[in-house]
Scaffold this active site. Structure first.
Site, short mmCIF file in Angstrom:
data_model
loop_
_atom_site.label_atom_id
_atom_site.label_comp_id
_atom_site.label_asym_id
_atom_site.label_seq_id
_atom_site.Cartn_x
_atom_site.Cartn_y
_atom_site.Cartn_z
N CYS A 85 5.65 29.06 -26.15
CA CYS A 85 4.83 29.42 -25.02
C CYS A 85 5.55 30.73 -24.16
O CYS A 85 4.80 31.59 -23.50
CB CYS A 85 4.67 28.38 -23.91
SG CYS A 85 6.25 27.76 -23.39
N GLU B 70 18.70 27.02 -21.55
CA GLU B 70 17.60 25.73 -21.59
C GLU B 70 17.73 25.43 -23.18
O GLU B 70 17.87 26.43 -24.10
CB GLU B 70 16.34 26.00 -21.28
CG GLU B 70 15.42 27.25 -21.93
CD GLU B 70 15.01 27.00 -23.23
OE1 GLU B 70 14.86 25.86 -23.45
OE2 GLU B 70 14.31 27.75 -23.87
#
Lengths: 423, 293
Positions: A51, A117
C-alpha cells in the site's frame, strides 16, 4: 552491475497514483510477471507492491544490454493502461550499488511510513517468494534479496530501530495493558462505540489472547458488525452500566460531545467488583470518561493525549537510531558489492586460467609426441615447468583484477582482459 | 579453604548495583553481563566467607551468630536475584533487591559475630528454629521487594509514564499474585520459627537458653509476627482487595519486621543488652576486625 530499481513510494508519489500502478491482487501480480518476462526475456525480476510502494527490481547479466527507466515506465504504462505522463514524473530510479542500498533501506524499514515497522520485511520476503515461484529470479536477484534479508535482520538486532510501539493502540496494549494484566484469556473486554481505533485495539488484544468481547453501541447494526468481526457479542446501549461494572478492559470511542461516564457513576457501577482492576482506553475526542475516573483506586485511565506522549517518545528514540542503521546498511551494501564483483571477476579468472592451461596442455602433447623417448620423470618435470610459467604469466593481470574488484567495479579491466585474451 | 572477607562480596554487590543503576543511562548488554558477573563473583566470595566462618566456629552458619544468620538471608536473596535475572533478563528486580541485600550485609557488621556455643544443647531444635526463621524472613524480604516493585509499577501506570527501555517491571497482576504467596508462606514459617524458639526456651528452663520476657529481640519478633499474622488472616478472608492496598500493607509490615529484627539485633549488640540471640558481645565490625585477608 546491471541492476535497476524503479519505484514510487509514499514519500514521492500520491496514493492516487500509487494505487493505479499497484499490482493489487495476486492474479494481477502473476499477469505482471508473465508480461514482463515476455517483454524482457533473460531478465531477473522482482515486483514489490504494497500500500505504500510499487517497486520493480530488474537485473541482467553484465554483458547484456542494460535496462533503463524509460523501458520499465513504458511497460507500466501499457500494463496498467495509464498515460505515461500521468506518473512518469513521480517515478524514481536507482542503478547498481544505489539500487542495492535502496532495497536494503526499504527492507530495514528506513523508508517506511512508520519508521521501524516490522511488516515490510515480510512484504519483501513475500515479493521475493512470488518472484521465485514465477521463475523470475536468477543469481543476481537471489544474492540481492538474501543480502537484503540478512541486512534487515542485522538492523533489527543491532539497533533499536524497531523498539517501542508507535501507534496509539499498540502503546495502549503493549506498554500499559500488559503492564497491568499478566494474561488476557480470562479478561472481559467492553467496546463502547465502534470506531476504527477501537477495532485496531481489538486486534492487539486478540493477539494477546482475549476471548470475551462485548460491544455496545448506539447503533445496534454497527455493534453487530464489529462483534461479528471480532468474535464478540453485541448488547443494547441500555446495558452499558451493567457491563461497565464487569469489564476488565474498556475501550471507548463514541462520538459523544461530553463525557458519558464520570467518577461517581463508575464507582457506583463497579461497587460489586471492588478490588478488581479496570483498564480504560478512552479514544474518544472529546473524551468519553471524565478525567477524575482515573483517580479511583485500581482504575487505569488512558486517553489519546497520554498515549501520544509515549508514541512520540518511542518515535524519537527510533529516529535516533537512523544513523546507526544507515551505517550498517552501507556496510552490508559494500560487502554485497564486493562479493558480487569478486564473483564477476571470478568468472573471468577461471576462464582465463582454463584457456591458458588448455593451450599449454595442447603444446605439451605436441612436444611429447615429437619426443617419444622422454621418460615419465622428464615429462613430469617439463609439465611442472610449463605450468609454473603459465601461472607466473597469469599472476600480474589476475592480481590487478583482484585489487580492482576490492575497490569497486572492475568493468574496465574485465572488458580489457576479455578483449585481449578473447574470452 | 579460600579465606574471603565481607568487603570482597560487599564490593561486588555494590558494583553489581551500580551497573543496574547505570543501565538507566547506558543501556548495553555489556552492563548487564558485568552486573551478573559481579553478582556471581560476590555470591562465590559470600559462600566461601560463610563456609570459612562455619569451619572456624564449628557450627552451621545459621546457628553460629546473628552476623552469620543475616548473611545467610542476604546470600539467599542474591540467589533469588540471580535466578530471576537469568530467567527474565530485563526485569528491574535488582534495583529493589540490591539495596535490601546491601542493607543486610552492612547490618550484619553491627550485630554480634561471636559464635554462641550455648547452642550445643538441643542442636537440632535450634537448627530448626533458625532455619524456619531464616526462610520466613527470606519470604518477608521477597514480599517487601515485590511490594516495592508493585508500588513502583502502579505509580508509573497511574502517571502514564512510558516504560523504561532499559529496565522493565513485572505486571501488576503477577506481582500481586507472587506477593500474596510470599506472605502466605512467610507467616506460617515465621510463626513456627517463633513457636519453636518459645518451645526451646521452655524446655531449657533455668538453663542458658532461658528466655526473659524483657528480651528485646523476642518481644520485637513476636510483635511483628503478630502483625504479619493479621495481614495473613486479612489476605485469607478478603476475596478481592485493591492491589495497591495489599502492596502498601505488605511493604509496611515486611519493612517493619525487617527493621525490627535487624534493628533490635544491632541495638542489643551495641548496648550489650542481654538477649539469647546475641548477648553482650562485640558487634561483627569490631569482632571480625583484622580477619580480612
Amino acid at each position: 552491475m546491471n541492476l535497476l530499481a524503479l519505484y514510487c513510494t509514499h514519500q514521492t508519489t500520491s496514493l492516487a497514483v500509487r494505487e493505479r500502478l499497484a499490482f493489487a491482487t495476486s492474479e494481477r501480480l502473476v499477469t505482471g510477471y508473465a508480461a514482463m518476462k515476455q517483454r524482457f526475456p533473460e531478465t531477473e525480476i522482482v515486483i514489490l507492491s504494497t500500500c505504500n510502494r510499487v517497486e520493480l527490481y530488474v537485473a541482467r547479466r553484465s554483458d547484456a544490454e542494460p535496462m533503463t527507466p524509460p523501458m520499465l515506465a513504458q511497460f507500466l504504462s501499457e500494463f496498467h493502461d495509464l498515460p505515461l505522463d500521468d506518473f512518469v514524473g513521480e517515478l524514481r530510479a536507482a542503478t547498481g550499488s544505489e539500487a542495492v542500498r535502496h532495497l536494503f533501506e526499504v527492507i530495514s524499514s528506513l523508508d517506511s511510513m512508520v519508521l521501524g515497522e516490522p511488516q515490510i520485511v515480510n512484504q519483501v520476503r513475500e515479493a521475493y517468494r512470488v518472484a521465485e515461484a514465477q521463475g523470475a529470479c536468477g543469481p543476481i536477484i537471489h544474492a540481492l534479496f538474501q543480502g537484503a534479508i540478512r541486512t534487515s535482520s542485522r538492523v533489527r538486532t543491532e539497533t533499536r530501530l524497531a523498539e517501542g510501539k508507535v501507534s496509539i493502540a499498540s502503546v495502549a496494549v503493549g506498554d500499559f495493558a500488559k503492564s497491568i494484566f499478566d494474561h488476557f484469556d480470562d479478561k472481559l473486554v467492553l467496546v463502547i462505540g465502534a470506531g476504527e481505533m477501537a477495532e485496531e485495539t481489538l486486534r492487539y488484544l486478540k493477539d494477546e489472547g482475549v476471548r470475551e468481547i462485548v460491544v455496545v453501541n448506539r447503533s445496534p447494526e454497527r455493534a453487530q458488525r464489529v462483534a461479528a468481526e471480532w468474535g464478540g457479542r453485541a448488547v443494547p446501549w441500555s446495558e452499558l452500566n451493567t457491563w461497565l461494572g464487569q469489564a476488565d478492559v474498556i475501550v471507548s470511542t463514541t462520538g459523544a460531545d461530553k463525557p458519558i461516564v464520570d467518577a461517581s457513576l463508575f464507582k457506583q457501577v463497579r461497587a460489586a467488583a471492588a478490588g478488581r482492576t479496570a483498564f480504560i482506553l478512552d479514544l474518544g475526542a472529546p473524551r468519553d470518561f471524565d478525567t477524575n475516573v482515573g483517580d479511583l483506586n485500581d482504575v487505569f485511565l488512558y486517553d489519546i493525549d497520554s498515549l501520544k506522549k509515549t508514541c512520540e517518545a518511542n518515535r524519537k528514540a527510533r529516529v535516533r537510531e537512523i544513523d546507526k542503521a544507515r551505517k550498517l546498511i552501507d556496510e552490508e551494501a559494500a560487502k554485497f558489492m564486493a562479493e558480487y564483483y569478486h564473483r564477476a571477476s571470478g568468472e573471468v579468472v577461471s576462464r582465463l586460467m582454463q584457456d591458458w592451461h588448455a593451450v599449454s596442455k595442447d603444446e605439451l602433447d605436441r612436444l611429447f609426441h615429437k619426443l617419444p623417448d622422454l621418460n615419465e620423470k622428464d615429462r613430469e618435470q617439463i609439465e611442472r615447468t610449463v605450468e609454473r610459467i603459465v601461472n607466473k604469466l597469469l599472476h600480474p593481470p589476475l592480481e590487478a583484477l583482484k585489487v580492482e574488484a576490492r575497490e569497486g567495479t572492475p568493468h574496465g579491466l574485465i572488458n580489457a582482459l576479455k578483449r585481449l585474451f578473447r574470452i | 579453604m579460600l579465606k574471603t572477607s565481607v568487603f570482597c562480596f560487599l564490593a561486588s554487590y555494590v558494583l553489581a548495583f551500580a551497573c543496574e543503576l547505570g543501565q538507566f543511562r547506558w543501556r548495553h548488554a555489556l552492563a548487564r553481563i558485568v552486573s551478573l558477573l559481579m553478582a556471581v563473583a560476590g555470591l562465590i566470595a559470600h559462600t566461601f566467607y560463610l563456609l570459612y566462618r562455619s569451619n572456624q566456629s564449628d557450627l552451621p552458619p545459621l546457628l553460629s551468630s546473628a552476623h552469620d544468620w543475616l548473611l545467610v538471608v542476604a546470600w539467599l536473596a542474591v540467589l533469588v536475584y540471580l535466578f530471576v535475572s537469568l530467567a527474565e533478563g530485563e526485569l528491574g528486580i535488582g534495583l529493589v533487591m540490591w539495596p535490601v541485600v546491601l542493607l543486610l550485609v552492612v547490618s550484619a557488621q553491627y550485630v554480634t559475630a561471636a559464635p554462641s556455643h550455648v547452642l550445643d544443647y538441643h542442636r537440632n531444635w535450634k537448627l530448626l528454629h533458625a532455619t524456619l526463621l531464616m526462610l520466613g524472613t527470606t519470604f518477608v524480604l521477597l514480599g517487601f521487594v515485590l511490594s516495592l516493585l508493585y508500588l513502583w509499577q502502579h505509580r508509573r501506570l497511574k502517571q502514564r509514564q512510558t516504560q523504561s527501555r532499559a529496565i522493565k517491571l513485572p505486571n501488576l497482576e503477577l506481582i500481586e499474585r507472587l506477593n500474596r504467596w510470599t506472605i502466605l508462606a512467610a507467616v506460617p514459617l515465621q510463626t513456627l520459627g517463633i513457636a519453636s524458639g518459645f518451645g526451646l526456651s521452655i524446655f531449657s528452663k533455668g538453663g542458658e537458653l532461658a528466655m526473659t520476657w524483657t528480651d528485646p529481640v523476642v518481644i520485637g519478633g513476636a510483635v511483628t509476627c503478630l502483625l504479619m499474622g493479621v495481614l495473613f488472616v486479612w489476605l485469607l478472608i478478603q476475596k478481592r482487595s485493591p492491589g495497591r492496598q495489599v502492596a502498601l500493607l505488605t511493604a509496611w509490615a515486611c519493612g517493619f519486621l525487617l527493621v525490627t529484627l535487624i534493628g533490635l539485633q544491632m541495638l542489643t549488640a551495641a548496648v550489650g543488652m542481654r538477649s539469647i540471640h546475641g548477648n553482650a558481645s562485640a558487634p561483627a565490625a569490631v569482632a571480625t576486625e583484622g580477619q580480612a585477608p
